[in-house]
Design an enzyme around this catalytic site. Sequence first.
Site, PDB file in Angstrom:
ATOM      1  N   THR A  89      -1.309   7.590  -2.074  1.00 31.98           N
ATOM      2  CA  THR A  89      -1.891   6.255  -1.976  1.00 31.98           C
ATOM      3  C   THR A  89      -1.495   5.516  -0.703  1.00 31.98           C
ATOM      4  O   THR A  89      -0.412   5.749  -0.156  1.00 31.98           O
ATOM      5  CB  THR A  89      -1.443   5.413  -3.192  1.00 31.98           C
ATOM      6  OG1 THR A  89      -1.984   4.102  -3.090  1.00 31.98           O
ATOM      7  CG2 THR A  89       0.066   5.314  -3.277  1.00 31.98           C
ATOM      8  N   GLY A 116      -7.180   4.900  -9.019  1.00 30.95           N
ATOM      9  CA  GLY A 116      -7.783   3.815  -9.786  1.00 30.95           C
ATOM     10  C   GLY A 116      -6.873   2.700 -10.216  1.00 30.95           C
ATOM     11  O   GLY A 116      -7.178   2.010 -11.186  1.00 30.95           O
ATOM     12  N   GLY A 117      -5.717   2.476  -9.548  1.00 28.66           N
ATOM     13  CA  GLY A 117      -4.831   1.405  -9.995  1.00 28.66           C
ATOM     14  C   GLY A 117      -4.396   1.651 -11.429  1.00 28.66           C
ATOM     15  O   GLY A 117      -4.230   2.805 -11.850  1.00 28.66           O
ATOM     16  N   ASP A 143       2.028  -4.033  -4.986  1.00 27.49           N
ATOM     17  CA  ASP A 143       2.218  -3.375  -6.276  1.00 27.49           C
ATOM     18  C   ASP A 143       3.418  -3.936  -7.028  1.00 27.49           C
ATOM     19  O   ASP A 143       3.624  -3.606  -8.195  1.00 27.49           O
ATOM     20  CB  ASP A 143       2.375  -1.860  -6.090  1.00 27.49           C
ATOM     21  CG  ASP A 143       1.105  -1.095  -6.451  1.00 27.49           C
ATOM     22  OD1 ASP A 143       0.085  -1.751  -6.742  1.00 27.49           O
ATOM     23  OD2 ASP A 143       1.130   0.131  -6.435  1.00 27.49           O
ATOM     24  N   SER A 188       4.317   1.879 -10.235  1.00 29.96           N
ATOM     25  CA  SER A 188       3.038   2.537  -9.952  1.00 29.96           C
ATOM     26  C   SER A 188       2.368   2.928 -11.256  1.00 29.96           C
ATOM     27  O   SER A 188       3.023   3.044 -12.306  1.00 29.96           O
ATOM     28  CB  SER A 188       3.283   3.791  -9.107  1.00 29.96           C
ATOM     29  OG  SER A 188       2.104   4.541  -8.970  1.00 29.96           O
ATOM     30  N   THR A 218      -5.231   5.054  -3.877  1.00 38.58           N
ATOM     31  CA  THR A 218      -5.022   6.417  -4.333  1.00 38.58           C
ATOM     32  C   THR A 218      -6.130   7.450  -4.184  1.00 38.58           C
ATOM     33  O   THR A 218      -7.304   7.158  -4.148  1.00 38.58           O
ATOM     34  CB  THR A 218      -4.540   6.461  -5.798  1.00 38.58           C
ATOM     35  OG1 THR A 218      -5.509   5.909  -6.644  1.00 38.58           O
ATOM     36  CG2 THR A 218      -3.253   5.739  -5.945  1.00 38.58           C
TER      37      THR A 218
END
Length: 591
Positions: free
Chosen positions: A418, A495-496, A447, A472, A400
């Site tokens: 992302t 940042g996940g 993901d 997400s 991202t």
Amino acid sequence: MPSIIRSKLILTLALGASLANAQDANLPEADTGLVPKPGWSYKREAVAAANPLAAEAGARILREGGNALDAVVAVQMVLNLVEPQSSGIGGGAFLMLSDGSKVQAWDGRETAPAAATPEMLLRPDGRPMGVAEGEGRVVATPGVLAMLQAAHASNGRLPWAKLMQPAIELAEQGFAVSPRLNKLLAQDRLLVRDEQARRYFFDTEGRPWPVGHKLKNPAFAAVLRRVAEQGAVVLQEGSAAQDIVKRVQARQGVLSEADLKAYKPLQREPICAVWRQQYKVCGFPPPSSGHLTLVQVLKLLDYGGAPTDPMQANGLPNAEWLHRYAEASKLAFADRALYIADPAFTPAPAGDWQSLLDEDYLKRRAALIGSKSMGQAVAGQPRAAVTALAPQRDQPEYGTSHISVIDAEGRGVAMTTTIEAAFGARIMSDGGTGLTGGFLLNNQMTDFSLRSREADGRLVANRIEPLKRPRSSMSPTLVFDAKTGRLLLSLGAPGGPAIISFTAKTLLATLAWGLTPQQAIDLPNALSMNTGPFYMERDRWPAELQEQMRERGHQIQQSELTSGLQAIQRTADGRLLGGADPRREGIVSGR
């Protein structure tokens, strides 16, 4: 800015921190240092993006008469060039747009190929594969370009082709390799295996191009010239689509030309929630887990006894606030792990995603917050919801970049974009041009929950299924005055799963604690994701405060927590205050 914060910002973290440390906190990219940012103030319009060339491209489009949506299209195309590790046309995005009268949510999330299977990313022993093992199997159908074209058709002002021009010029004329790109290339051990990427990013000895090297991308320029004329269909059929599929299938992937051709962006109903009776906080609905989890954290803090003014003389929040923030986060992340997935495949608890934000439900959940750590939280039952699903286990999530824009007419955009991990699947397509360069493909299949069910047979909501959109954490957020509807803030982060905490921190610090966007972003990061320790940004928190957290029962782990926050705040007198993360290369450009 408080002097203690500025003094801390002068401290530059050591370059070359290990990628392993960043991944401890499920973060997308390694640390490359902390560079102080001044904060920005503009009178008319502003663009915040993760690279100066990208931010300036958006500002250029605004100066040429474009609106906020036009600007974000141009920014994304340039980010594909200058920040290829984070986003690009081989990936996906969520876009929030305020056009002055309504709020729109545009879904350009990737989808699983039609031939995807639930166990496709498991080893024979049942353990999840990494990106290297998964190779082409980790690539999902990209969606950002099709989504941007659809949003532009409804909301853009300048011609679509004009928005490609800044990136075409940079791709043809070249741009200087930045310190961050150079460092990340040097740390990556997988990208050099891809012949197309190796010829573009590295010299003949396999060394990344040095800082300042003028990097040209003729393949991407050629692709964008076709996109300018024909639109997103260029990536969905024809030579570019054939090249993408050829490269993915050569690496054991199942993506097909039919998948690319069938992809459709979606316009969804945004989720808005009133917070503290003053603010209307709007964000993306599932398949994003970001907004629901973020709003749960905000409200659980209020209901759970967190100090409303936690800032100490040293410019940092106190241990009691951090403790309750950690506990609120655990409760919210527990719900996230059990309930949230693609709504086309998984119904909302009690049939309504707003059930997770019900006041009575959150007050019951907040009552679980005590003076000591609760350990790992379990999911609640909003509106007495009953589910046979199993919570998703913890696994790395990456990816991202974030873009925020507010234009002169008050339109606002927040878009988080992302390709998942740093450099995605490490597969580069030249778009069928036969030229050097091109664009990287995502690894968005990781993901999904790589385990589809638990040992007791219960299915995981976010399991792999054909044509499904992976859950997400992206949290593009727009905040409005709850009474007047006036746009106040556009923000978001990479940042996940840490995106949720990074965004919550910045929103709280600006609207509740009175800091400017830059001051809020500068604050050290800290977070809990309900699995493992309480992460605190390395070398940014006093030892005494860390010990106070341990006394409350928290296991502390220091990590780089490399956020990439971008935010623009609209003040009562009409100024636009912008902030960009000192942990990355972004700026805010405008006038």
